[in-house]
Design an enzyme around this catalytic site. Structure first.
Site, short mmCIF file in Angstrom:
data_model
loop_
_atom_site.label_atom_id
_atom_site.label_comp_id
_atom_site.label_asym_id
_atom_site.label_seq_id
_atom_site.Cartn_x
_atom_site.Cartn_y
_atom_site.Cartn_z
N ARG A 93 0.81 -1.24 0.00
CA ARG A 93 0.00 0.00 0.00
C ARG A 93 0.83 1.27 0.00
NH1 ARG A 93 -2.86 -3.07 3.75
NH2 ARG A 93 -4.67 -4.09 2.80
N LYS B 178 2.65 11.97 -10.35
CA LYS B 178 1.70 11.20 -11.16
C LYS B 178 2.41 9.92 -11.60
CE LYS B 178 -1.30 14.73 -13.15
NZ LYS B 178 -1.73 15.40 -14.40
N GLU C 58 8.65 20.38 -23.64
CA GLU C 58 8.05 20.45 -22.30
C GLU C 58 8.63 21.63 -21.51
OE1 GLU C 58 5.51 18.88 -21.25
OE2 GLU C 58 5.34 17.14 -22.56
N LYS D 99 7.06 23.98 -12.23
CA LYS D 99 6.15 22.85 -11.98
C LYS D 99 6.00 22.56 -10.49
CE LYS D 99 4.68 18.23 -13.11
NZ LYS D 99 4.74 17.03 -13.92
N GLU E 83 -4.59 18.00 -8.95
CA GLU E 83 -5.21 18.56 -10.15
C GLU E 83 -6.70 18.88 -9.97
OE1 GLU E 83 -3.55 17.04 -13.84
OE2 GLU E 83 -5.43 17.48 -14.85
N ARG F 168 -3.32 22.80 -11.75
CA ARG F 168 -2.41 21.81 -12.37
C ARG F 168 -2.88 21.42 -13.77
NH1 ARG F 168 0.67 16.63 -9.52
NH2 ARG F 168 1.71 15.97 -11.44
N ASN G 27 -1.48 20.99 -18.99
CA ASN G 27 -1.87 20.22 -20.17
C ASN G 27 -2.04 21.09 -21.41
OD1 ASN G 27 -1.95 17.70 -18.85
ND2 ASN G 27 -3.91 18.24 -17.95
N HIS H 240 -2.15 19.58 -24.91
CA HIS H 240 -2.25 18.12 -24.80
C HIS H 240 -3.46 17.54 -25.53
CE1 HIS H 240 0.75 16.92 -21.46
NE2 HIS H 240 1.12 18.05 -22.02
N HIS I 5 -2.54 14.84 -28.01
CA HIS I 5 -2.94 13.43 -27.89
C HIS I 5 -3.65 12.96 -29.14
CE1 HIS I 5 -2.77 13.34 -23.21
NE2 HIS I 5 -1.63 13.00 -23.77
N HIS J 75 5.63 12.09 -27.79
CA HIS J 75 4.71 12.88 -26.96
C HIS J 75 5.09 14.37 -26.98
CE1 HIS J 75 2.09 13.99 -23.69
NE2 HIS J 75 3.11 14.48 -23.02
P1 NAD Z 1 10.87 7.09 -22.54
O1 NAD Z 1 10.87 6.76 -21.12
O2 NAD Z 1 10.25 6.12 -23.48
O3 NAD Z 1 12.36 7.41 -23.01
C1 NAD Z 1 12.58 7.76 -24.37
C2 NAD Z 1 13.65 6.87 -25.00
O4 NAD Z 1 14.93 7.28 -24.54
C3 NAD Z 1 13.54 5.40 -24.65
O5 NAD Z 1 13.90 4.65 -25.77
C4 NAD Z 1 14.57 5.23 -23.54
O6 NAD Z 1 15.06 3.92 -23.42
C5 NAD Z 1 15.65 6.16 -24.02
N1 NAD Z 1 16.53 6.71 -23.00
C6 NAD Z 1 16.20 7.15 -21.76
N2 NAD Z 1 17.24 7.74 -21.20
C7 NAD Z 1 18.26 7.66 -22.06
C8 NAD Z 1 19.60 8.11 -22.04
N3 NAD Z 1 20.07 8.84 -21.03
N4 NAD Z 1 20.39 7.82 -23.10
C9 NAD Z 1 19.89 7.14 -24.17
N5 NAD Z 1 18.63 6.72 -24.26
C10 NAD Z 1 17.83 6.99 -23.21
O7 NAD Z 1 10.11 8.48 -22.82
P2 NAD Z 1 10.04 9.85 -22.01
O8 NAD Z 1 9.81 10.88 -23.05
O9 NAD Z 1 11.13 10.01 -21.04
O10 NAD Z 1 8.70 9.67 -21.15
C11 NAD Z 1 7.45 9.45 -21.79
C12 NAD Z 1 6.54 8.82 -20.78
O11 NAD Z 1 6.37 9.74 -19.69
C13 NAD Z 1 5.16 8.51 -21.31
O12 NAD Z 1 4.79 7.24 -20.84
C14 NAD Z 1 4.28 9.57 -20.68
O13 NAD Z 1 2.96 9.13 -20.46
C15 NAD Z 1 4.99 9.80 -19.38
N6 NAD Z 1 4.76 11.12 -18.76
C16 NAD Z 1 4.40 11.14 -17.47
C17 NAD Z 1 4.22 12.35 -16.84
C18 NAD Z 1 3.89 12.38 -15.38
O14 NAD Z 1 3.58 13.46 -14.84
N7 NAD Z 1 3.97 11.26 -14.68
C19 NAD Z 1 4.38 13.55 -17.54
C20 NAD Z 1 4.76 13.50 -18.88
C21 NAD Z 1 4.95 12.26 -19.50
N1 GLY Z 2 2.42 16.33 -16.83
C1 GLY Z 2 1.32 16.98 -16.22
C2 GLY Z 2 1.30 16.90 -14.75
O1 GLY Z 2 2.22 16.43 -14.13
O2 GLY Z 2 0.34 17.31 -14.16
#
Ligand code: NAD
Ligand code: GLY
Length: 364
Positions: free
Chosen positions: A123, A145, A187, A229, A239, A243, A247, A250, A254, A267
């Site tokens: 939990r 998140k 971003e 942020k 949110e 918050r 977006n 977005h 999306h 993204h």
């Molecule tokens: P990702 O995690 O897929 O990483 C992008 C690519 O880069 C992958 O192929 C990964 O293996 C590679 N990589 C990572 N670090 C590296 C490094 N230092 N050197 C070489 N390669 C590297 O994508 P991302 O853009 O980091 O994240 C996207 C994800 O984040 C999505 O799932 C999205 O929904 C999520 N997200 C979450 C939030 C949140 O608030 N939690 C906000 C925005 C996005």
């Molecule tokens: N990426 C949007 C949020 O964290 O709220």
């Protein structure tokens, strides 16, 4: 490898407050990040791309703990419930107790899944974020998140679960592919566009340095976006209002990502085009000036980001996808729109004719 005093931003959430450390050499600086680990067990979650590059640095700092690693295959397709189940199995095999810690080493995919696994085990146990993409440093690792995708849609299952610390080692960005780096810049621009006009002007003046991944401006840009942020999250953790402004772009983005079946735009690229479409719509609705739209366009283009709807996408289909957005209420479009550089707001009941007109213009 250099170890300097990192930039530190606090996410102020009372007794759940935590630091975001930003700078070079941080993964190897275990004396700093070990302070965030309270118990004797740690599970490092990473992926098959990142682990060969950086797991060794983290492992060196875990000396004396019972720890193991769980590696995902690379890609968004692996941010699944099934893999959360495997991560929980790995915690069970480790004998993890309630004071165990999950360490997320990777981009947003790893961070979201690892955070959700930590939220589920007994939990809720500690986790720390070690983001290795620009996007995860400036966005997904901060704010709590966490979650995974379902076949029915992205991020449909999750929890708010704040990390104990975020360790953003900017040395890891040297290996990040160019497109992924630029997607992270989108971003950064987004935060400035929504809530910090001085930062936006700073980005306009430093676009070339950021394109060249120059260390000092890059750390400054990450810190300013995280600072922005962190403020939003501290005021509206779950949110209920402000918050949602994060977006901006977005809903359009999306739709573009989905229309391209996640193969055409990353993204951050979808967010870049989406922000510009939101700006064009806002201008059309009399909320902002053409000069603001032009500044946003120039900045995104200067950072090598896409600014047009990809060829072959149908405006009517994009509008249909936008109708499915989670923010919509009572069958009407609810979007984050723009009041010009540094100001955004949520607008309900946005006219579909205006949205379609903007999409048609950008698609032609
Ligand atoms: P990702 O995690 O897929 O990483 C992008 C690519 O880069 C992958 O192929 C990964 O293996 C590679 N990589 C990572 N670090 C590296 C490094 N230092 N050197 C070489 N390669 C590297 O994508 P991302 O853009 O980091 O994240 C996207 C994800 O984040 C999505 O799932 C999205 O929904 C999520 N997200 C979450 C939030 C949140 O608030 N939690 C906000 C925005 C996005
Ligand atoms: N990426 C949007 C949020 O964290 O709220």
């Amino acid at each position: 490898m250099t170890t300097t005093t990192p930039r530190t931003i606090d996410v102020a959430l009372g007794d759940r407050s935590y630091p975001v450390w930003i700078g070079p050499g941080l993964l190897a600086d275990a004396t700093r990040w070990r302070t965030a680990l309270r118990g004797r067990h740690a599970l490092v979650i990473s992926n098959t791309t990142v682990a060969p590059l950086y797991l060794e640095r983290v492992a060196a700092g875990l000396d004396g703990l019972h720890w193991s690693s769980f590696l995902l295959d690379d890609g968004e397709a692996h941010k699944t419930f099934a893999n959360v189940g495997r991560a929980l199995e790995a915690l069970a095999q480790l004998g993890a107790t309630r004071d165990a810690c999950v360490v997320a080493l990777g981009g947003g995919v790893v961070g979201d899944l690892a955070g959700f696994s930590a939220a589920c085990w007994m939990r809720g146990i500690d986790f720390i974020q070690m983001p290795t993409t620009l996007l995860s440093m400036v966005d997904s690792s901060v704010g709590g998140k966490t979650g995974v995708n379902l076949p029915a849609g992205k991020n449909l299952v999750g929890a708010f679960h704040q990390p104990r610390a975020v360790i953003a080692d900017t040395d890891t960005l040297v290996s990040l592919p160019d497109r992924e780096y630029r997607a992270g810049l989108a971003e950064v621009v987004k935060g400035a566009a929504i809530g910090d006009s001085a930062f936006f002007a700073w980005l306009e003046n430093h676009a070339a340095a950021l394109n060249a991944r120059e260390s000092a401006p890059l750390i400054e840009a990450i810190a300013r976006k995280v600072q922005y942020k962190a403020g939003v999250v501290a005021r509206d953790e779950t949110e209920q209002g402000e918050r949602a402004l994060l977006n901006l772009g977005h809903t359009f983005g999306h739709a573009l990502e989905t229309a391209g079946k996640y193969q055409v735009l990353l993204h951050g690229e979808g967010v870049a085009v989406g922000m510009l479409l939101a700006a064009q719509l806002s201008e059309r609705m009399g909320m902002s000036e053409a000069a603001d739209t032009e500044r946003l366009h120039r900045l995104l283009a200067a950072m090598g980001l896409p600014t047009a709807i990809p060829a072959g996408m149908d405006p009517e289909q994009l509008l249909a996808l936008m109708r499915l957005d989670k923010k919509n209420l009572a069958g009407t479009l609810r979007l984050i729109l723009w009041r010009g550089v540094g100001r955004a707001e949520i607008v309900s009941g946005v006219g579909e004719k205006d949205v379609l007109a903007v999409l048609e213009r950008a698609a032609s």
